[in-house]
Design a protein around this motif. Structure first.
Motif, PDB file in Angstrom:
ATOM      1  N   GLU A  12       0.865  -1.184   0.000  1.00  0.00           N
ATOM      2  CA  GLU A  12       0.000   0.000   0.000  1.00  0.00           C
ATOM      3  C   GLU A  12       0.898   1.228   0.000  1.00  0.00           C
ATOM      4  O   GLU A  12       1.914   1.259   0.678  1.00  0.00           O
ATOM      5  N   ASP A  13       0.537   2.218  -0.807  1.00  0.00           N
ATOM      6  CA  ASP A  13       1.379   3.411  -0.882  1.00  0.00           C
ATOM      7  C   ASP A  13       0.876   4.547   0.013  1.00  0.00           C
ATOM      8  O   ASP A  13       1.549   5.571   0.121  1.00  0.00           O
ATOM      9  N   GLU A  14      -0.280   4.372   0.623  1.00  0.00           N
ATOM     10  CA  GLU A  14      -0.761   5.430   1.522  1.00  0.00           C
ATOM     11  C   GLU A  14      -0.312   5.134   2.958  1.00  0.00           C
ATOM     12  O   GLU A  14      -0.771   4.168   3.569  1.00  0.00           O
TER      13      GLU A  14
ATOM     14  N   ASP B 245      -3.090  -3.601  -2.100  1.00  0.00           N
ATOM     15  CA  ASP B 245      -3.899  -2.506  -2.635  1.00  0.00           C
ATOM     16  C   ASP B 245      -3.826  -2.547  -4.163  1.00  0.00           C
ATOM     17  O   ASP B 245      -2.817  -2.983  -4.730  1.00  0.00           O
TER      18      ASP B 245
ATOM     19  N   MET C  54      -4.451   0.293  -6.327  1.00  0.00           N
ATOM     20  CA  MET C  54      -3.853   1.505  -6.864  1.00  0.00           C
ATOM     21  C   MET C  54      -2.465   1.715  -6.256  1.00  0.00           C
ATOM     22  O   MET C  54      -2.338   2.170  -5.120  1.00  0.00           O
TER      23      MET C  54
ATOM     24  N   LYS D 263     -12.369  -0.116  -0.044  1.00  0.00           N
ATOM     25  CA  LYS D 263     -12.120   1.010   0.855  1.00  0.00           C
ATOM     26  C   LYS D 263     -13.310   1.971   0.777  1.00  0.00           C
ATOM     27  O   LYS D 263     -13.867   2.136  -0.310  1.00  0.00           O
TER      28      LYS D 263
HETATM   29 CA    CA Z   1      -2.974   3.047  -3.002  1.00  0.00          CA
END
Ligand code: CA
Length: 249
Positions: free
Chosen positions: A17-19, A61, A63, A113
């Motif tokens: 996950e990039d967040e 995730d 995205m 989400k």
């Molecule tokens: Ca993401």
């Protein structure tokens, strides 16, 4: 050493996950449950991480920068070393497309989400419980099967419920958990027509977010793995408007 032994027993979960906020939130709750958690912020980093150390489960995730989660899923499933790692897909996109495609690519579960962390943890726990059942019986060789071991056989397919293994014509077929359970339910009820609702209940149970199309997606995926010609299935018959039947042999 005591501490190392404790660490070895800990299940290792990779969060892709990039967040950062979401990574922190998920990590906090999973660590609280006693899991070892690492994170990767991109698809590439995830694949590198997995090649260094195989996770017991991946939260993925969709995205992501560089390479999206669906591509990561496809690559993991295409490699025999990583094909059976349980994957839970997360997606911010509402489209049904993601869910169907994710499951089609071999993900074991899907959550949209925003999600409830409590539910995420519950699903992770359930997925790992199934894995534990499988690992306990992960015997080194097929020959080790004791005479008493239960098997379900039909044509070229042999299913070993205790070892969570399936062989087709003597070759081991790598199925995801859901595919395995689906096949087990179908084979145990060979000759009977099972409706999509019954299959949903038996295979997915409490997971309320899945709908009956999920069954179709998994049947399609399963056919690709066990049928010689998936478009003319020999084992899993579609009973139009009703459901599926495993052909009794
Ligand atoms: Ca993401």
């Amino acid at each position: 050493m005591e501490i190392e032994n404790n660490n070895l027993k800990k299940r290792y979960i990779l969060v892709v996950e990039d967040e950062d906020d979401i990574v922190r939130l998920i990590s906090f709750h999973l660590e609280k449950e006693g899991y070892l958690v690492e994170s990767a912020g991109s698809g590439r980093e995830a694949l590198e991480n997995v090649s260094r150390k195989t996770p017991d489960l991946i939260i993925l995730d969709i995205m992501l920068p560089e390479m999206d989660g669906l591509e990561v899923c496809r690559r993991l499933r295409g490699n025999s070393q990583t094909a059976s790692i349980p994957i839970l897909i997360l997606s911010a996109r509402k489209e049904e497309f993601d869910k169907v495609l994710g499951l089609e690519l071999g993900a074991d579960d899907y959550m949209a989400k925003p999600f409830s962390v409590r539910e995420l943890v519950a699903r992770v726990r359930a997925m790992l419980r199934r894995l534990e059942q499988r690992v306990d019986y992960d015997l080194p060789a097929k020959d080790n099967a004791s005479a008493a071991e239960k098997i379900i056989r039909s044509g070229d397919i042999i299913l070993y419920p205790e070892r969570h293994q399936v062989t087709v014509g003597g070759e081991e077929s790598s199925l995801t958990h859901k595919e395995f359970v689906l096949l087990e339910v179908l084979m145990e009820n060979a000759g009977k027509v099972l409706t999509r609702d019954v299959l949903l209940d038996k295979v997915w149970g409490y997971e309320v977010e899945v709908d009956t199309r999920t069954v179709d997606v998994h049947v399609r995926y399963l056919r690709q793995k066990i049928e010689e010609n998936p478009s003319i299935p020999r084992y899993i018959e579609t009973v139009r408007g009703v459901g599926y039947r495993f052909v009794k042999t």
